[in-house]
Design an enzyme around this catalytic site. Structure first.
Site, PDB file in Angstrom:
ATOM      1  N   LYS A  23      35.698  56.520  67.577  1.00  9.28           N
ATOM      2  CA  LYS A  23      35.249  57.862  67.222  1.00  9.28           C
ATOM      3  C   LYS A  23      33.734  57.983  67.404  1.00  9.28           C
ATOM      4  O   LYS A  23      33.238  59.010  67.861  1.00  9.28           O
ATOM      5  CB  LYS A  23      35.649  58.149  65.771  1.00  9.28           C
ATOM      6  CG  LYS A  23      35.258  59.506  65.236  1.00  9.28           C
ATOM      7  CD  LYS A  23      35.990  59.819  63.938  1.00  9.28           C
ATOM      8  CE  LYS A  23      35.598  58.890  62.812  1.00  9.28           C
ATOM      9  NZ  LYS A  23      34.283  59.200  62.216  1.00  9.28           N
ATOM     10  N   ARG A  28      29.471  60.639  70.657  1.00  6.56           N
ATOM     11  CA  ARG A  28      28.188  60.523  71.340  1.00  6.56           C
ATOM     12  C   ARG A  28      28.331  60.885  72.817  1.00  6.56           C
ATOM     13  O   ARG A  28      27.523  61.632  73.381  1.00  6.56           O
ATOM     14  CB  ARG A  28      27.637  59.099  71.193  1.00  6.56           C
ATOM     15  CG  ARG A  28      27.044  58.815  69.823  1.00  6.56           C
ATOM     16  CD  ARG A  28      26.921  57.310  69.557  1.00  6.56           C
ATOM     17  NE  ARG A  28      26.192  57.030  68.335  1.00  6.56           N
ATOM     18  CZ  ARG A  28      26.684  57.141  67.101  1.00  6.56           C
ATOM     19  NH1 ARG A  28      27.938  57.534  66.935  1.00  6.56           N
ATOM     20  NH2 ARG A  28      25.938  56.858  66.046  1.00  6.56           N
ATOM     21  N   ARG A  99      27.716  68.115  51.361  1.00 11.42           N
ATOM     22  CA  ARG A  99      27.075  66.956  51.997  1.00 11.42           C
ATOM     23  C   ARG A  99      25.705  67.363  52.551  1.00 11.42           C
ATOM     24  O   ARG A  99      25.604  68.265  53.381  1.00 11.42           O
ATOM     25  CB  ARG A  99      27.975  66.384  53.097  1.00 11.42           C
ATOM     26  CG  ARG A  99      29.305  65.896  52.555  1.00 11.42           C
ATOM     27  CD  ARG A  99      30.228  65.392  53.646  1.00 11.42           C
ATOM     28  NE  ARG A  99      29.752  64.160  54.251  1.00 11.42           N
ATOM     29  CZ  ARG A  99      30.388  63.494  55.201  1.00 11.42           C
ATOM     30  NH1 ARG A  99      31.556  63.963  55.641  1.00 11.42           N
ATOM     31  NH2 ARG A  99      29.900  62.386  55.711  1.00 11.42           N
ATOM     32  N   SER A 145      21.382  58.584  56.638  1.00  9.93           N
ATOM     33  CA  SER A 145      22.457  58.340  57.593  1.00  9.93           C
ATOM     34  C   SER A 145      21.900  58.221  59.004  1.00  9.93           C
ATOM     35  O   SER A 145      21.093  59.036  59.451  1.00  9.93           O
ATOM     36  CB  SER A 145      23.462  59.501  57.544  1.00  9.93           C
ATOM     37  OG  SER A 145      24.374  59.401  58.617  1.00  9.93           O
ATOM     38  N   SER A 146      22.346  57.183  59.714  1.00  6.66           N
ATOM     39  CA  SER A 146      21.882  56.989  61.091  1.00  6.66           C
ATOM     40  C   SER A 146      22.319  58.136  61.992  1.00  6.66           C
ATOM     41  O   SER A 146      21.768  58.316  63.086  1.00  6.66           O
ATOM     42  CB  SER A 146      22.414  55.672  61.647  1.00  6.66           C
ATOM     43  OG  SER A 146      23.832  55.692  61.696  1.00  6.66           O
ATOM     44  N   GLN A 147      23.315  58.923  61.556  1.00  8.00           N
ATOM     45  CA  GLN A 147      23.767  60.054  62.376  1.00  8.00           C
ATOM     46  C   GLN A 147      22.682  61.113  62.529  1.00  8.00           C
ATOM     47  O   GLN A 147      22.642  61.815  63.536  1.00  8.00           O
ATOM     48  CB  GLN A 147      25.034  60.653  61.780  1.00  8.00           C
ATOM     49  CG  GLN A 147      26.237  59.731  61.886  1.00  8.00           C
ATOM     50  CD  GLN A 147      27.465  60.290  61.192  1.00  8.00           C
ATOM     51  OE1 GLN A 147      27.465  61.431  60.731  1.00  8.00           O
ATOM     52  NE2 GLN A 147      28.520  59.506  61.107  1.00  8.00           N
ATOM     53  N   ASP A 292      30.773  51.526  56.424  1.00  6.21           N
ATOM     54  CA  ASP A 292      32.154  52.013  56.483  1.00  6.21           C
ATOM     55  C   ASP A 292      33.180  50.917  56.216  1.00  6.21           C
ATOM     56  O   ASP A 292      34.368  51.206  56.035  1.00  6.21           O
ATOM     57  CB  ASP A 292      32.449  52.665  57.843  1.00  6.21           C
ATOM     58  CG  ASP A 292      31.866  54.062  57.948  1.00  6.21           C
ATOM     59  OD1 ASP A 292      31.510  54.647  56.907  1.00  6.21           O
ATOM     60  OD2 ASP A 292      31.764  54.575  59.081  1.00  6.21           O
ATOM     61  N   ARG A 366      39.569  56.904  55.173  1.00 13.21           N
ATOM     62  CA  ARG A 366      39.358  55.474  54.951  1.00 13.21           C
ATOM     63  C   ARG A 366      39.939  54.999  53.616  1.00 13.21           C
ATOM     64  O   ARG A 366      40.299  53.829  53.486  1.00 13.21           O
ATOM     65  CB  ARG A 366      37.874  55.129  55.058  1.00 13.21           C
ATOM     66  CG  ARG A 366      37.298  55.456  56.436  1.00 13.21           C
ATOM     67  CD  ARG A 366      36.083  54.639  56.795  1.00 13.21           C
ATOM     68  NE  ARG A 366      35.476  55.135  58.022  1.00 13.21           N
ATOM     69  CZ  ARG A 366      35.935  54.910  59.251  1.00 13.21           C
ATOM     70  NH1 ARG A 366      37.028  54.177  59.410  1.00 13.21           N
ATOM     71  NH2 ARG A 366      35.325  55.413  60.308  1.00 13.21           N
ATOM     72  N   LYS A 390      42.258  62.067  60.700  1.00 14.75           N
ATOM     73  CA  LYS A 390      40.828  62.312  60.930  1.00 14.75           C
ATOM     74  C   LYS A 390      40.243  61.320  61.926  1.00 14.75           C
ATOM     75  O   LYS A 390      39.411  61.679  62.755  1.00 14.75           O
ATOM     76  CB  LYS A 390      40.056  62.245  59.608  1.00 14.75           C
ATOM     77  CG  LYS A 390      38.564  62.594  59.743  1.00 14.75           C
ATOM     78  CD  LYS A 390      37.880  62.567  58.401  1.00 14.75           C
ATOM     79  CE  LYS A 390      36.489  63.187  58.504  1.00 14.75           C
ATOM     80  NZ  LYS A 390      35.582  62.442  59.397  1.00 14.75           N
TER      81      LYS A 390
END
Length: 409
Positions: A23, A28, A99, A145-147, A292, A366, A390
């Site tokens: 994912k 990306r 969030r 968050s690295s996102q 995660d 998860r 998801k």
């Protein structure tokens, strides 16, 4: 949908599974493909998040609803902010509206983006009016968050002057940042990452290139847990994976060696073998680079009746649910003695594993998948089991191949 997982009688596993594309890599590459249509992608993730990302990128105006997809929210915020003339309202589920996204919005505004909060300041929904972003320097906290960081890096090459990022403080999830930079380099974009400074050079077009998405290591984690909880002599093959993976969760190989699981590669196939019982009575690990995995590892330790102390978990409270609180609640139902704070989890070794407990998933894929391998130790029920779509729609079908008996509650 509620699923009953009945404790397996045969604890020796012999299975072969093909897992869908990552994912993380999929989302990306989809964004890069939107910026550079000459890119072709193979083995895309079949997850809900992948579909949401694809649909969002094809939207030119109006409302874009990304539901529970946090990665899509971060990546599409940066994408639409950099698309001159596009006007959208980017929204999501009720949990998505809780969030935080202010760090990314502030960074984008500092280079010229036009973004407004529709409801609560600092949170989605966002009203975005795309425009040409001319500034090329931005600073943001490194322990978020690295996102957020990847979102900026992915749009950087199509900005007129590229982008320089200054990361302040301890950097979280470095492997995911390196994944993003590696994918940029693979399509021909120049980057550098030195100390706390990242630079991406501008590039208006790239030559035609085909990219194949590696299968998802996060999804593989649940089968590492199955192997750890199975008998010595168990064997499983999963594909398609690379020994030099870009995915941070590939650290599974090292972590699960502590639980007696050996990993070997043959071309794109990974073979897992349970070669011995776990060697440690207590497991400690800093998961700053792979948060995660926290749910999977803590459940594995509980199933093996060993204690654990996991740190580097400060991003978990802002995931699909507050994952630290959810873990504490659900593991306690099963008989665990567990404590959490804002960034760590500590669990004592437990001799008791309760039977027929109903596990709540909190709309978090998860949670469902991390608890499922406990079927090798007890019978349990998974509430809202379809939430796995998801990231891994085929999870329950694949889990059955390991010998777990699954039926509707």
């Amino acid at each position: 949908m509620k699923l009953k997982l009945n404790q397996t009688r045969d604890l020796k596993v012999n299975a072969s599974i093909r897992i869908t594309g990552s994912k993380s890599e999929t989302n990306r590459l989809l964004l890069l493909q939107a910026l550079y249509p000459s890119i072709r992608i193979h083995n895309l993730s079949n997850s809900d998040d992948g579909h949401v990302m694809q649909n969002g990128l094809q939207t030119g105006s109006g409302e874009v609803d990304i539901h529970h997809a946090g990665t899509a929210m971060r990546f599409l915020t940066a994408f639409f902010a950099s698309q001159e003339g596009k006007k959208v309202v980017l929204t999501g589920s009720s949990r998505m509206k809780e969030r935080p996204i202010q760090v990314l919005v502030n960074a984008l505004k500092s280079i010229g983006a036009d973004i407004e909060y529709v409801q609560k300041a600092g949170y989605p929904p966002l009203r975005i009016s795309g425009k040409k972003l001319l500034k090329n320097k931005v600073a943001l906290p490194a322990n978020v968050s690295s996102q957020y960081i990847s979102a900026l890096l992915l749009i950087a090459p199509r900005l007129q002057h590229g982008l320089e990022l200054e990361l302040m403080g301890k950097i979280t999830s470095v492997p995911y940042i390196k994944m993003t930079l590696s994918l940029l380099e693979q399509v021909g974009i120049q980057t550098s990452f030195e100390d706390h400074s990242i630079r991406v050079w501008p590039k208006q077009s790239v030559p035609p290139i085909s990219m194949t998405v590696e299968s998802d290591w996060s999804s593989a984690s649940y089968f590492y847990s199955v192997m750890a909880l199975s008998e010595i002599g168990s064997r499983m093959q999963i594909s398609s994976y690379k020994s030099d993976s870009l995915q941070g969760d590939s650290i599974l190989q090292k972590i699960y060696a502590s639980f007696g699981v050996e990993t070997s590669f043959s071309e794109n196939i990974v073979t897992l073998r349970k070669i011995q019982d776990h060697s440690a009575a207590y497991f400690e690990y800093d998961l700053s680079n792979a948060p995660d995995l926290a749910q999977t590892i803590s459940v594995t330790c509980f199933g093996l009746k060993i204690g654990c102390h996991l740190t580097g978990l400060h991003t978990l409270p802002i995931k699909e649910t507050d994952r630290l609180a959810a873990l504490q609640t659900e593991l306690t139902k099963l008989g665990a003695q567990i404590e959490t704070d804002s960034e760590s989890l500590t669990m004592k070794a437990s001799e008791v594993i309760h039977q027929n407990v109903a596990i709540d998933t909190y709309h978090d894929h998860r949670m469902a998948m991390a608890f499922a391998p406990l079927a090798f130790r007890t019978s349990l029920c998974i509430n809202d089991a379809e939430v796995v779509s998801k990231s891994y729609p085929d999870f329950w079908k694949d889990l059955q191949t390991t010998g777990v008996n699954i039926e509707k509650c």
